[in-house]
Design an enzyme around this catalytic site. Structure first.
Site, PDB file in Angstrom:
ATOM      1  N   ARG A 190       6.178 -11.914  42.646  1.00  0.00           N
ATOM      2  CA  ARG A 190       6.435 -12.234  41.233  1.00  0.00           C
ATOM      3  C   ARG A 190       7.912 -12.406  40.938  1.00  0.00           C
ATOM      4  NH1 ARG A 190       1.776 -12.873  37.905  1.00  0.00           N
ATOM      5  NH2 ARG A 190       0.103 -12.248  39.289  1.00  0.00           N
TER       6      ARG A 190
ATOM      7  N   TYR B 162       3.579  -0.928  39.985  1.00  0.00           N
ATOM      8  CA  TYR B 162       3.576  -2.384  40.038  1.00  0.00           C
ATOM      9  C   TYR B 162       3.050  -3.034  38.758  1.00  0.00           C
ATOM     10  CZ  TYR B 162       3.182  -7.033  42.004  1.00  0.00           C
ATOM     11  OH  TYR B 162       3.347  -8.381  42.246  1.00  0.00           O
TER      12      TYR B 162
ATOM     13  N   HIS C 278      -5.762 -13.628  25.950  1.00  0.00           N
ATOM     14  CA  HIS C 278      -5.084 -13.900  27.220  1.00  0.00           C
ATOM     15  C   HIS C 278      -4.834 -15.417  27.286  1.00  0.00           C
ATOM     16  CE1 HIS C 278      -5.302 -13.406  31.901  1.00  0.00           C
ATOM     17  NE2 HIS C 278      -4.057 -13.417  31.459  1.00  0.00           N
TER      18      HIS C 278
ATOM     19  N   ASN D  40      -1.456 -33.968  33.362  1.00  0.00           N
ATOM     20  CA  ASN D  40      -2.335 -33.307  32.387  1.00  0.00           C
ATOM     21  C   ASN D  40      -1.895 -33.577  30.947  1.00  0.00           C
ATOM     22  OD1 ASN D  40      -3.884 -32.329  34.448  1.00  0.00           O
ATOM     23  ND2 ASN D  40      -2.858 -30.342  34.557  1.00  0.00           N
TER      24      ASN D  40
ATOM     25  N   ARG E 237      -2.468  -5.626  40.226  1.00  0.00           N
ATOM     26  CA  ARG E 237      -3.261  -4.839  39.281  1.00  0.00           C
ATOM     27  C   ARG E 237      -4.497  -4.314  40.001  1.00  0.00           C
ATOM     28  NH1 ARG E 237      -6.141  -7.123  36.099  1.00  0.00           N
ATOM     29  NH2 ARG E 237      -5.918  -9.297  36.664  1.00  0.00           N
TER      30      ARG E 237
ATOM     31  N   SER F  51      -7.638 -16.751  36.307  1.00  0.00           N
ATOM     32  CA  SER F  51      -6.452 -16.829  37.178  1.00  0.00           C
ATOM     33  C   SER F  51      -6.607 -17.969  38.199  1.00  0.00           C
ATOM     34  CB  SER F  51      -6.205 -15.496  37.877  1.00  0.00           C
ATOM     35  OG  SER F  51      -7.391 -15.018  38.402  1.00  0.00           O
TER      36      SER F  51
ATOM     37  N   CYS G 115      -5.595 -21.046  37.816  1.00  0.00           N
ATOM     38  CA  CYS G 115      -5.880 -22.352  37.207  1.00  0.00           C
ATOM     39  C   CYS G 115      -4.603 -23.014  36.695  1.00  0.00           C
ATOM     40  CB  CYS G 115      -6.878 -22.206  36.062  1.00  0.00           C
ATOM     41  SG  CYS G 115      -8.541 -21.839  36.633  1.00  0.00           S
ATOM     42  N   GLY G 116      -3.437 -22.467  37.049  1.00  0.00           N
ATOM     43  CA  GLY G 116      -2.174 -23.126  36.681  1.00  0.00           C
ATOM     44  C   GLY G 116      -1.785 -22.932  35.227  1.00  0.00           C
TER      45      GLY G 116
ATOM     46  N   ASN H 210       0.839 -12.387  45.850  1.00  0.00           N
ATOM     47  CA  ASN H 210       0.986 -11.985  44.440  1.00  0.00           C
ATOM     48  C   ASN H 210       2.444 -11.609  44.145  1.00  0.00           C
ATOM     49  OD1 ASN H 210      -0.105 -11.453  41.834  1.00  0.00           O
ATOM     50  ND2 ASN H 210      -0.183  -9.259  42.271  1.00  0.00           N
TER      51      ASN H 210
ATOM     52  N   LYS I 197      -0.477  -5.921  29.906  1.00  0.00           N
ATOM     53  CA  LYS I 197      -1.940  -6.005  29.876  1.00  0.00           C
ATOM     54  C   LYS I 197      -2.551  -4.813  29.129  1.00  0.00           C
ATOM     55  CE  LYS I 197      -1.967  -9.696  32.494  1.00  0.00           C
ATOM     56  NZ  LYS I 197      -2.318 -11.010  31.943  1.00  0.00           N
TER      57      LYS I 197
ATOM     58  N   ASP J 168       1.326 -16.213  28.684  1.00  0.00           N
ATOM     59  CA  ASP J 168       0.252 -15.318  29.139  1.00  0.00           C
ATOM     60  C   ASP J 168      -0.591 -14.716  28.016  1.00  0.00           C
ATOM     61  OD1 ASP J 168      -1.113 -14.070  31.293  1.00  0.00           O
ATOM     62  OD2 ASP J 168      -0.062 -12.196  30.901  1.00  0.00           O
TER      63      ASP J 168
HETATM   64  O1  O2Y Z   1      -0.915  -8.057  39.568  1.00  0.00           O
HETATM   65  C1  O2Y Z   1      -0.265  -7.866  38.531  1.00  0.00           C
HETATM   66  O2  O2Y Z   1       0.123  -6.755  38.180  1.00  0.00           O
HETATM   67  C2  O2Y Z   1       0.084  -8.971  37.707  1.00  0.00           C
HETATM   68  S1  O2Y Z   1      -1.258  -9.771  37.022  1.00  0.00           S
HETATM   69  C3  O2Y Z   1      -0.634 -10.877  35.863  1.00  0.00           C
HETATM   70  C4  O2Y Z   1       0.722 -11.009  35.699  1.00  0.00           C
HETATM   71  C5  O2Y Z   1       1.216 -11.884  34.769  1.00  0.00           C
HETATM   72  C6  O2Y Z   1       0.338 -12.589  34.022  1.00  0.00           C
HETATM   73  N1  O2Y Z   1      -0.992 -12.461  34.164  1.00  0.00           N
HETATM   74  C7  O2Y Z   1      -1.485 -11.645  35.083  1.00  0.00           C
HETATM   75  C8  O2Y Z   1      -2.995 -11.597  35.160  1.00  0.00           C
HETATM   76  O3  O2Y Z   1      -3.570 -10.946  36.010  1.00  0.00           O
HETATM   77  O4  O2Y Z   1      -3.615 -12.238  34.313  1.00  0.00           O
HETATM   78 MN    MN Z   2      -2.405 -13.061  32.733  1.00  0.00          MN
END
Ligand code: O2Y
Ligand code: MN
Length: 610
Positions: free
Chosen positions: A394, A223, A252, A521, A84, A274, A276-277, A392, A232, A303
């Site tokens: 996926r 992407y 989120h 956890n 992103r 981001s 943080c698992g 990054n 998003k 998410d």
């Molecule tokens: O870099 C991207 O396009 C993906 S970012 C993303 C993907 C899935 C869930 N959350 C995120 C985020 O940036 O919070």
């Molecule tokens: Mn996200």
């Protein structure tokens, strides 16, 4: 220009469009973008087969070994298009103050004029795909219909995984229903006879939101969050403005269920910055002793959560998505078996490495193979000294392939939420778990959450990057107004969820983690569940309610002592005074729109600390 076009509108669409406004918009955009053809997508398996075949042919996708990864593919993006792009993301409200100081703002008319130029002829030589999609279970009161016009077939197949698509969406839309227009082009028109690249994109990128007219225009990237516009762009940035206007919340957050041994099911949501698992927590598998005792975990979403005051009087939550766009590195059978099951078939991998068996590999999956093709398409060996998979990289996988998907995950009425969890990656200062005194204090905890940046990222050690409610890059309006909306929601929720703050990442002076994390956890979640149902007392402290050693289950946690618990739970006055100063710096940025209640919370914390 195509013979089918006059100067204003594409004359006739090659399919019946049931919605008057939609037909007009498609025809108008077709004249601007000048695609060679227009195709309506239905999200069917036949369409998937045809498009994936075409993408294999054009070398955008590599078909993986069907035994290892049935119906799955690898895509390698252009090296300049791997994430992103926050600095190219714009909120174009009429007034700059409505976007607020944490968003990039441009006047909508100026931005549209600029973008019309960019989109002019941008789809020449390509197909414009019309993708009707629905975020949220199709019959949910919150479900939002969007239509993405895109020149990327990779986007179409990814959207099939990530959201409801096709005829059922057209049926919901009807002749006069409203939809969110989402225009997307990779910004790489093809001249006659020009050969295409495997990952077309443009160096100049614009991810643009018009919150008042509820539109998204995205140019230049193919992407993830830049191009799969339901995620998003619609489900967070546009939905957050719709939610503000209509009394709900677009967050989120992960959504998960916990069933305790007595059969009581508790649902919670959690928002973390981001790294943080979040996905690992959403898909947590309880340790064996917990499973034997009868604890079960389920996943509703990893998410995004849409929340509204439901019939039960509680906040109800739906996951607007139907798939995961999860980070591959670090995902393994040890760290996240549920994710591994979810991505075992019907999955598109992006920017991971390719094995000699036509399988996939990424750092953290297993011991490195002796040879791979890395994410850039080059030979790789463990001696190469570089990552085989992009950091990054996926997997795009259907959510219903996750073994512990909650039976209610597609319930249009959502699931009732008892707890909201905030947190961050905080090596110092923040204890493992504490509970807010009330809703307003909880909103304050969310508004001040953040992660400590590493020295490499920030240039200094110990700087906290604030990411309120993990929404800083995703709120479609002014963050101060967003906090006010959170505070206002209290008046509309009869049975308020309890709010908690967690920190799995506290370290001792030697840099060792004070809490084992991962599956363990569940012990923290157990305390949260018991607090929600009033089953155990809390300990009142200046920062909130904390667990007493006797009420926190460490049974079966080999060697975890009372002293270690105290160290993980410690909070120190001097740390919190520094924390308050740092929080203040962030609040000052939002000073003009900051609700007074939150400034007051600050004063109260300071007074309790004194
Ligand atoms: O870099 C991207 O396009 C993906 S970012 C993303 C993907 C899935 C869930 N959350 C995120 C985020 O940036 O919070
Ligand atoms: Mn996200």
């Amino acid at each position: 220009m195509n013979a089918n076009m006059n100067t204003n509108e594409f004359e006739k669409l090659p399919f019946d469009c049931p919605n008057v406004a939609l037909e007009k918009w498609i025809r108008k955009m077709a004249v601007v973008c000048q695609p060679d053809r227009i195709v309506l997508c239905d999200g069917s398996d036949q369409e998937w087969d045809a498009l994936t075949d075409q993408l294999v042919e054009s070398k955008t996708l590599i078909r993986l070994d069907p035994k290892l990864h049935p119906n799955s593919f690898l895509a390698r993006s252009h090296p300049s298009d791997t994430a992103r792009v926050e600095d190219r993301t714009f909120i174009c409200s009429l007034r700059e103050s409505d976007a607020g100081p944490t968003n990039h703002w441009r006047h909508p008319e100026k931005m549209k004029a600029l973008l019309r130029d960019k989109f002019q002829g941008s789809m020449q030589g390509r197909t414009m795909y019309v993708v009707p999609f629905c975020m949220g279970p199709i019959d949910s009161p919150l479900a939002l219909v969007g239509v993405e016009l895109t020149d990327s077939p990779y986007v179409v197949v990814s959207m099939k995984i990530m959201c409801h698509m096709g005829q059922k969406v057209f049926r919901k839309l009807g002749a006069h229903g409203a939809f969110i227009p989402c225009l997307h082009s990779v910004g790489a028109p093809l001249a006659k006879g020009q050969s295409d690249s495997a990952w077309p994109c443009n160096d100049e990128k614009y991810i643009v939101h018009f919150p008042e007219t509820r539109e998204v225009w995205s140019f230049g990237s193919g992407y993830g969050g830049n191009a799969l516009l339901g995620k998003k762009c619609v489900a967070l940035r546009i939905a957050s403005t719709i939610a503000r206007d209509h009394g709900w919340m677009a967050e989120h957050m992960l959504i998960m269920g916990l069933e305790s041994p007595d059969g009581v099911k508790t649902y919670l949501t959690a928002a973390f910055p981001s790294s943080c698992g979040k996905t690992n927590l959403a898909m947590i598998t309880p340790p064996e002793d917990y499973q034997k005792a009868g604890w079960k975990t389920t996943l509703v979403g990893d998410d995004i959560a849409w929340l509204w005051p439901g019939k039960s009087g509680k906040l109800h939550a739906i996951n607007p998505e139907t798939g995961f766009f999860g980070v591959a590195p670090g995902t393994s059978w040890q760290s996240n078996p549920n994710a591994m099951h979810a991505l075992s078939k019907n999955t598109i991998f992006t920017n991971v490495a390719l094995t000699d068996q036509n399988g996939v590999w990424w750092e953290g999956l297993s011991a490195p193979p002796s040879h791979l093709i890395d994410w850039t398409g080059q030979d790789w060996t463990p001696q190469s000294g570089r990552l085989a998979a992009h950091a990054n990289s996926r997997f795009t996988a259907p959510a219903d392939q996750c073994p512990n998907i909650d039976p209610e995950w597609q319930n249009p009425e959502g699931v009732p939420i008892d707890a909201i969890v905030f947190g961050g990656r905080r090596p110092t200062t923040m204890p493992l778990i504490f509970q807010a005194f009330d809703w307003t204090h909880g909103v304050f905890l969310g508004a001040t959450q953040g992660s400590e940046t590493t020295a490499a990222a920030s240039g200094t050690v110990g700087t906290v990057r604030r990411d309120p409610m993990a929404m800083l890059p995703f709120c479609g309006y002014n963050m101060g107004d967003y906090f006010a909306h959170w505070l206002d929601m209290r008046k509309h929720i009869r049975r308020l969820p309890r709010i908690f703050h967690v920190n799995w990442f506290r370290k001792d002076a030697q840099g060792n983690f004070l809490w084992p994390g991962f599956r363990q956890n569940i012990r923290v979640l157990e305390w949260i569940v018991k607090r929600c149902h009033g089953r155990i007392p809390g300990h009142e402290t200046p920062i909130g309610w904390t667990p007493d050693w006797e009420d926190f289950c460490v049974e079966g946690l080999e060697g975890f002592t009372h002293d270690q618990f105290d160290a993980a739970m410690e909070f120190r006055r001097e740390d919190f005074l520094a924390e308050i100063t740092s929080q203040n710096q962030f609040f000052l940025k939002l000073y003009h729109s900051m609700p007074k209640e939150l400034l007051c919370q600050h004063e109260l914390l300071m007074a309790r600390m004194a």
